[in-house]
Design a protein around this motif. Structure first.
Motif, mmCIF file in Angstrom:
data_model
loop_
_atom_site.group_PDB
_atom_site.id
_atom_site.type_symbol
_atom_site.label_atom_id
_atom_site.label_comp_id
_atom_site.label_asym_id
_atom_site.label_seq_id
_atom_site.Cartn_x
_atom_site.Cartn_y
_atom_site.Cartn_z
ATOM 1 N N GLY A 282 0.792 -1.214 0.000
ATOM 2 C CA GLY A 282 0.000 0.000 0.000
ATOM 3 C C GLY A 282 0.821 1.258 0.000
ATOM 4 N N GLY A 283 2.124 1.155 -0.288
ATOM 5 C CA GLY A 283 3.031 2.298 -0.228
ATOM 6 C C GLY A 283 2.898 3.221 -1.425
ATOM 7 N N ASP A 284 3.764 4.227 -1.446
ATOM 8 C CA ASP A 284 3.686 5.269 -2.475
ATOM 9 C C ASP A 284 4.006 4.759 -3.875
ATOM 10 N N TYR A 285 4.631 3.602 -3.989
ATOM 11 C CA TYR A 285 4.942 3.084 -5.321
ATOM 12 C C TYR A 285 3.690 2.924 -6.168
ATOM 13 N N ASP A 286 2.544 2.731 -5.510
ATOM 14 C CA ASP A 286 1.291 2.529 -6.236
ATOM 15 C C ASP A 286 0.393 3.763 -6.186
ATOM 16 N N GLY A 287 0.949 4.901 -5.745
ATOM 17 C CA GLY A 287 0.197 6.152 -5.760
ATOM 18 C C GLY A 287 0.399 6.902 -7.063
ATOM 19 N N PHE A 288 -0.195 8.082 -7.169
ATOM 20 C CA PHE A 288 -0.111 8.846 -8.415
ATOM 21 C C PHE A 288 1.335 9.229 -8.726
ATOM 22 N N TYR A 289 2.025 9.790 -7.739
ATOM 23 C CA TYR A 289 3.420 10.166 -7.973
ATOM 24 C C TYR A 289 4.284 8.933 -8.211
ATOM 25 N N ARG B 62 3.564 6.009 -9.458
ATOM 26 C CA ARG B 62 3.381 5.433 -10.792
ATOM 27 C C ARG B 62 4.033 6.307 -11.861
ATOM 28 N N PHE B 63 3.947 7.631 -11.681
ATOM 29 C CA PHE B 63 4.617 8.521 -12.637
ATOM 30 C C PHE B 63 6.129 8.307 -12.610
ATOM 31 N N PHE B 64 6.702 8.330 -11.406
ATOM 32 C CA PHE B 64 8.152 8.218 -11.301
ATOM 33 C C PHE B 64 8.645 6.883 -11.851
ATOM 34 N N LEU B 65 8.006 5.795 -11.493
ATOM 35 C CA LEU B 65 8.458 4.481 -11.938
ATOM 36 C C LEU B 65 8.279 4.308 -13.440
ATOM 37 N N GLN C 256 11.116 3.780 -18.351
ATOM 38 C CA GLN C 256 11.139 4.163 -19.771
ATOM 39 C C GLN C 256 12.524 4.620 -20.200
ATOM 40 N N VAL C 257 13.265 5.258 -19.288
ATOM 41 C CA VAL C 257 14.647 5.621 -19.603
ATOM 42 C C VAL C 257 15.453 4.371 -19.916
ATOM 43 N N THR D 167 13.981 -0.694 -8.267
ATOM 44 C CA THR D 167 15.194 0.127 -8.230
ATOM 45 C C THR D 167 16.135 -0.215 -9.379
ATOM 46 N N ALA D 168 16.056 -1.449 -9.900
ATOM 47 C CA ALA D 168 16.888 -1.853 -11.037
ATOM 48 C C ALA D 168 16.320 -1.382 -12.367
ATOM 49 N N GLY D 169 15.094 -0.844 -12.362
ATOM 50 C CA GLY D 169 14.508 -0.318 -13.590
ATOM 51 C C GLY D 169 13.432 -1.180 -14.207
ATOM 52 N N TYR D 170 13.107 -2.298 -13.575
ATOM 53 C CA TYR D 170 12.062 -3.181 -14.086
ATOM 54 C C TYR D 170 10.761 -2.868 -13.347
ATOM 55 N N TYR D 171 9.844 -2.183 -14.004
ATOM 56 C CA TYR D 171 8.591 -1.747 -13.385
ATOM 57 C C TYR D 171 7.638 -2.935 -13.366
ATOM 58 N N ASN D 172 7.853 -3.814 -12.402
ATOM 59 C CA ASN D 172 7.163 -5.107 -12.404
ATOM 60 C C ASN D 172 6.527 -5.415 -11.059
ATOM 61 N N PRO D 173 5.676 -4.531 -10.521
ATOM 62 C CA PRO D 173 4.961 -4.879 -9.291
ATOM 63 C C PRO D 173 3.933 -5.963 -9.571
ATOM 64 N N CYS D 174 3.252 -6.396 -8.534
ATOM 65 C CA CYS D 174 2.358 -7.547 -8.691
ATOM 66 C C CYS D 174 1.185 -7.256 -9.629
#
Length: 708
Positions: A511-518, A520-523, A528-529, A571-578
């Protein structure tokens, strides 16, 4: 061994606080005190275990004798048991405390100086088990310890060895083995018999290798490997009892637990097998090191029908001192030698430094002229939140920035690859060079250097985002402004540090910020880089190596895979949450460029990772299966290699399971497999016999000793 133990013992008094809790004993210690505070197992070995019963198969008999002793000594004539003076009890407690303090120092020394992975409240029996595993002995879960078949021959009384080079255990010289080995049935074995248990291995002392699999007693490599070591990945294994089984006749050995059945791969598709050459096969002066020794090894590989070898072409070796001044002399000689032996070549364009990571036994930095630029402009390297620069490879932020003596990073990579293609044109024309792997990041993998050992990372830390050099931050600012939220032009401030765990951070916890609006944008921007960098470099690689097979290597980031956030992958760049497939975009990019996929760590077992680090929720098999199917879903050719030293049959069978999936309706399989890597350990006779068997099965040939 006693001298080694003394050397490993901690030298400071504060070591006493590490390891064992000292508890006061009560009256129920009387049984313990009868033996002066010492307990001995069936093999006569003292165990300092705070009064816990220590023993193996004969422990019950000793306990019965112990009770009988008390009845005889404490109840003469049927009376009650005698009481012990309080002073004697206190002396016993004091002796026990001193014993535990000494044990704590031993354990602290082993952890600190010997790199043994001992549990917090380990006792001396854990130490003995660790030493036994290092010596190549088999240690069962119940503590029973005995030599593997490759180390000992047990002859019947009166028999003599047929040859003079075998080490024999007899009733007088092998009391340790005879007392610690459970009562097995014995059977005669022909002199040529070999089983996977012959290639028994010791459990690693480090922190990043699988623990023994319950499916095979010798499931770990004989090499001692630690991802947090000083670069020396392999340590010598000194068996307690060594010997040869070649010349023994009519010997008998103990039966061991049955192996799991193996698949019959006879007639299955042919999968080429390559062997990666040592990292330092070409020195920093671009000279071939030990050509005679290498030639002998290449001929041995050819004799077992290995298809070819893989070699790194290091940027610093070829373009060391000045831009676009290339020296290929050592590689010319190496390639000619490979051609003479009639092997094929896979070549890696290595644009990263070597040294300081797992398995690195040489130091190969970036070119000198690049290092000079980095001293005046350190932002050409990846940078973490604390401002620490990592010269392991160039930041992707300068892919299109002319900061390398008038060239962009992508132009530098392309010029290097084009020079190689021109220099070795004849090897491409005659098919000797079968594949080019393009380095795309640290260790040649398409990922951020999120887990650098040099900055203090240790497994199983989640790592840190690497986006704080001025060029990456400029890209982030542009993305945030384009989204309409300029305040998002920053990295997460609650993502923890290199060695944090997901639940300890506000960003990666459930439930952390990784799945919030910011988040998702950052990840999305961060990943994408990575995709854009791969696309830029690989599109030019296909241009430079037109008509040749080009491949890109991904990383096997499998720890914390079973958590919701998949923090280490993020952190390695793979946007692969559940709730998202983070590898689909990468596969699409590879498909567009006509590039093959290379995935590592196909030899690891998830069960082993859970035994060693149950709290990390690691799942290498799940990760490999996801990445493998993501590639096959877009019809990518897939190659692979092992991530860690692979010497036993269990690991080889895991590779085969991935290389040739059972009952695949489309009959898909690896296009090739590269064994990591050529070493003296692999060339040892027993290990090489097992490797030869693996090569045959990859080629679809029948093997005679298949366990069905």
């Amino acid at each position: 061994m006693a001298t080694d133990m003394q050397r490993l013992v901690g030298t400071s008094e504060d070591d006493e606080e590490i390891g064992m809790d000292v508890k006061d004993e009560d009256d129920d210690e009387d049984d313990y005190e009868e033996n002066g505070g010492e307990q001995r197992n069936a093999s006569g070995m003292v165990g300092i275990d705070g009064g816990n019963e220590i023993g193996t198969a004969t422990g019950d008999n000793r306990f019965a004798q112990h009770q009988q002793f008390h009845e005889q000594a404490g109840t003469p004539g049927g009376g009650t048991r005698r009481s012990r003076p309080v002073e004697e009890k206190e002396r016993t407690k004091l002796r026990e405390r001193r014993r535990r303090a000494i044990t704590a120092r031993i354990l602290a020394g082993l952890r600190r100086h010997g790199n043994y992975n001992l549990r917090v409240r380990a006792d001396i029996n854990d130490v003995i088990a660790a030493l036994a595993r290092e010596a190549g002995w088999v240690v069962l879960p119940d503590g029973t310890t005995f030599p593997s078949r490759s180390q000992v021959i047990i002859l019947q009384d009166g028999q003599k060895p047929a040859g003079g080079n075998s080490t024999i255990l007899t009733s007088s010289s092998s009391h340790v083995a005879s007392q610690q080995t459970p009562s097995p049935s014995l059977r005669g074995v022909a002199s040529g018999y070999r089983s996977p248990l012959e290639y028994s291995a010791c459990q690693t002392k480090g922190v990043f290798m699988p623990t023994p699999s319950p499916y095979d007693l010798s499931s770990t490599s004989r090499s001692q490997t630690s991802i947090v070591g000083d670069g020396e990945a392999q340590r010598d294994n000194h068996p307690l009892i060594s010997g040869s089984i070649d010349n023994a006749d009519e010997k008998q050995i103990a039966d061991l637990p049955a192996r799991l059945p193996e698949r019959d791969l006879a007639g299955t598709p042919y999968v080429p097998v390559y062997v990666m050459l040592p990292l330092g096969v070409i020195n920093i002066k671009c000279e071939l090191v030990d050509p005679d020794g290498l030639l002998k090894q290449l001929r041995v590989l050819k004799s077992v029908h290995v298809d070819g070898v893989m070699v790194d072409c290091w940027w610093v070796i070829v373009e060391a001192h000045a831009p676009q001044e290339y020296n290929w002399n050592g590689y010319k000689r190496l390639f000619q030698m490979v051609r003479e032996v009639k092997l094929k070549l896979q070549v890696v364009m290595s644009f990263h430094e070597c040294g300081g990571n797992f398995g690195d036994d040489v130091c190969i930095p970036l070119p000198h002229w690049v290092a000079e630029i980095g001293r005046s402009n350190p932002d050409i390297f990846f940078t973490d939140r604390e401002g620490r620069h990592n010269p392991e490879c160039l930041s992707w932020g300068i892919d299109k920035e002319r900061v390398l003596r008038g060239r962009t990073a992508v132009e530098v990579y392309f010029d290097f690859m084009r020079s190689f293609r021109v220099e070795f044109d004849e090897y491409f024309e005659d098919g000797l060079i079968s594949m080019i792997e393009v380095g795309l990041g640290p260790c040649g993998e398409l990922r951020y250097p999120s887990c650098p050992v040099k900055h203090g990372w240790r497994y199983p830390g989640i790592g840190e985002f690497q986006c704080y050099d001025q060029y990456m931050l400029k890209s982030l600012r542009k993305a945030a402004e384009a989204r309409g939220h300029a305040i998002w032009a920053r990295g997460p401030d609650n993502a923890g540090t290199y060695n944090s765990q997901p639940h300890e951070t506000g960003f990666f916890c459930d439930g952390g910020d990784y799945d919030g609006f910011y988040g998702r944008f950052f990840l999305s921007w961060y990943s994408q880089v990575l995709v854009d960098h791969g696309n830029r470099v690989l599109s030019l690689a296909k241009l430079a190596f037109e008509g040749s097979c080009v491949t890109a290597k991904l990383a096997g980031i499998y720890w914390w895979y079973k958590t919701a956030s998949h923090a280490t992958e993020l952190t390695a760049g793979y946007y692969n949450p559940c709730n998202r497939d983070g590898y689909a975009a990468i596969m699409t990019m590879l498909k567009i460029n006509g590039v093959s996929l290379n995935i590592p760590c196909v030899e690891l077992h998830t069960l082993n990772q859970h035994e060693g680090f149950p709290e990390t929720f690691a799942d290498p098999e799940g990760l490999v299966w996801q990445v493998l199917n993501a590639g096959w879903d877009v019809d990518l050719p897939v190659t692979s290699q092992n991530g860690f030293p692979c010497l036993n049959r269990v690991s080889y069978n895991k590779v085969l399971d991935h290389a040739k999936p059972m009952n695949d309706p489309d009959g898909r399989h690896f296009s090739s497999f590269t064994y990591l890597r050529l070493s003296p350990l692999l060339m040892e006779r027993q290990n090489f016999i097992e490797f030869e068997r693996f090569v045959k099965r990859m080629h679809g040939e029948a093997v005679l000793d298949l366990q069905v």
